[in-house]
Design a protein around this motif. Sequence first.
Motif, PDB file in Angstrom:
ATOM      1  N   VAL A  84      -9.503  -1.144 -21.855  1.00 56.68           N
ATOM      2  CA  VAL A  84      -8.226  -1.862 -21.890  1.00 56.68           C
ATOM      3  C   VAL A  84      -7.256  -1.228 -20.897  1.00 56.68           C
ATOM      4  O   VAL A  84      -6.562  -1.927 -20.154  1.00 56.68           O
ATOM      5  N   GLU A  85      -7.227   0.091 -20.872  1.00 55.41           N
ATOM      6  CA  GLU A  85      -6.342   0.796 -19.943  1.00 55.41           C
ATOM      7  C   GLU A  85      -6.643   0.407 -18.489  1.00 55.41           C
ATOM      8  O   GLU A  85      -5.724   0.207 -17.696  1.00 55.41           O
ATOM      9  N   LEU A  86      -7.905   0.277 -18.128  1.00 58.46           N
ATOM     10  CA  LEU A  86      -8.275  -0.118 -16.769  1.00 58.46           C
ATOM     11  C   LEU A  86      -7.721  -1.505 -16.439  1.00 58.46           C
ATOM     12  O   LEU A  86      -7.188  -1.724 -15.344  1.00 58.46           O
ATOM     13  N   SER A  87      -7.812  -2.439 -17.373  1.00 59.44           N
ATOM     14  CA  SER A  87      -7.260  -3.784 -17.146  1.00 59.44           C
ATOM     15  C   SER A  87      -5.754  -3.734 -16.936  1.00 59.44           C
ATOM     16  O   SER A  87      -5.212  -4.425 -16.075  1.00 59.44           O
ATOM     17  N   VAL A  88      -5.077  -2.896 -17.722  1.00 59.69           N
ATOM     18  CA  VAL A  88      -3.625  -2.758 -17.579  1.00 59.69           C
ATOM     19  C   VAL A  88      -3.289  -2.143 -16.220  1.00 59.69           C
ATOM     20  O   VAL A  88      -2.382  -2.601 -15.523  1.00 59.69           O
ATOM     21  N   ARG A  89      -4.029  -1.125 -15.819  1.00 57.43           N
ATOM     22  CA  ARG A  89      -3.786  -0.477 -14.526  1.00 57.43           C
ATOM     23  C   ARG A  89      -3.999  -1.469 -13.375  1.00 57.43           C
ATOM     24  O   ARG A  89      -3.259  -1.462 -12.394  1.00 57.43           O
ATOM     25  N   LYS A  90      -4.998  -2.335 -13.493  1.00 57.56           N
ATOM     26  CA  LYS A  90      -5.223  -3.372 -12.477  1.00 57.56           C
ATOM     27  C   LYS A  90      -4.038  -4.320 -12.424  1.00 57.56           C
ATOM     28  O   LYS A  90      -3.553  -4.669 -11.343  1.00 57.56           O
ATOM     29  N   TRP A  91      -3.559  -4.750 -13.576  1.00 53.59           N
ATOM     30  CA  TRP A  91      -2.432  -5.678 -13.643  1.00 53.59           C
ATOM     31  C   TRP A  91      -1.176  -5.060 -13.033  1.00 53.59           C
ATOM     32  O   TRP A  91      -0.391  -5.715 -12.366  1.00 53.59           O
ATOM     33  N   LEU A  92      -0.987  -3.762 -13.241  1.00 55.35           N
ATOM     34  CA  LEU A  92       0.182  -3.079 -12.702  1.00 55.35           C
ATOM     35  C   LEU A  92       0.019  -2.691 -11.235  1.00 55.35           C
ATOM     36  O   LEU A  92       0.942  -2.154 -10.627  1.00 55.35           O
ATOM     37  N   GLY A  93      -1.149  -2.949 -10.672  1.00 54.40           N
ATOM     38  CA  GLY A  93      -1.388  -2.641  -9.264  1.00 54.40           C
ATOM     39  C   GLY A  93      -1.730  -1.187  -9.014  1.00 54.40           C
ATOM     40  O   GLY A  93      -1.643  -0.703  -7.885  1.00 54.40           O
ATOM     41  N   LEU A  94      -2.137  -0.476 -10.059  1.00 55.07           N
ATOM     42  CA  LEU A  94      -2.492   0.930  -9.926  1.00 55.07           C
ATOM     43  C   LEU A  94      -3.976   1.137  -9.646  1.00 55.07           C
ATOM     44  O   LEU A  94      -4.389   2.246  -9.337  1.00 55.07           O
ATOM     45  N   GLU A  95      -4.758   0.085  -9.808  1.00 54.75           N
ATOM     46  CA  GLU A  95      -6.199   0.104  -9.519  1.00 54.75           C
ATOM     47  C   GLU A  95      -6.497  -1.153  -8.708  1.00 54.75           C
ATOM     48  O   GLU A  95      -5.825  -2.179  -8.866  1.00 54.75           O
ATOM     49  N   GLU A  96      -7.518  -1.109  -7.906  1.00 49.10           N
ATOM     50  CA  GLU A  96      -7.918  -2.293  -7.152  1.00 49.10           C
ATOM     51  C   GLU A  96      -8.490  -3.322  -8.113  1.00 49.10           C
ATOM     52  O   GLU A  96      -9.369  -3.016  -8.921  1.00 49.10           O
ATOM     53  N   ALA A  97      -7.972  -4.534  -8.065  1.00 52.21           N
ATOM     54  CA  ALA A  97      -8.438  -5.622  -8.926  1.00 52.21           C
ATOM     55  C   ALA A  97      -9.294  -6.564  -8.104  1.00 52.21           C
ATOM     56  O   ALA A  97      -8.796  -7.392  -7.364  1.00 52.21           O
ATOM     57  N   LYS A  98     -10.592  -6.422  -8.217  1.00 49.23           N
ATOM     58  CA  LYS A  98     -11.509  -7.285  -7.463  1.00 49.23           C
ATOM     59  C   LYS A  98     -11.599  -8.641  -8.126  1.00 49.23           C
ATOM     60  O   LYS A  98     -11.706  -8.744  -9.331  1.00 49.23           O
ATOM     61  N   PRO A  99     -11.576  -9.719  -7.322  1.00 45.78           N
ATOM     62  CA  PRO A  99     -11.639 -11.079  -7.882  1.00 45.78           C
ATOM     63  C   PRO A  99     -12.942 -11.380  -8.568  1.00 45.78           C
ATOM     64  O   PRO A  99     -13.918 -10.782  -8.444  1.00 45.78           O
TER      65      PRO A  99
END
Length: 99
Positions: A84-99
């Motif tokens: 869940v934390e990884l999804s939140v970090r992606k949403w906040l732009g702290l992790e690369e969110a691959k399509p």
Amino acid sequence: MVDLGLAAKVRPCLILSIPASDQDRALVTLVPHTTSSRGSRFEATVNVTFLHSGVFDAQSLVTIPHAKLVRKLGSLTREQLSAVELSVRKWLGLEEAKP
């Protein structure tokens, strides 16, 4: 279970914030759980016995007063919380969110 208001209703949520102290505002930040997955890269699927099949939706982060908390359903493991934390970090732009 958290009362998210008339439109969002009472639903399961994962609390992300730490407990407030006496001088802090009595607020809690959480990620709602939904059984209506959209296949978004900002959703985390976590299988636990106390929830129906579904996802935690990081795009729906919300901060509410403690008074809206209804009851505790259970706890996630460290690995489940990390998903869940990884999804939140992606949403906040702290992790690369691959399509």
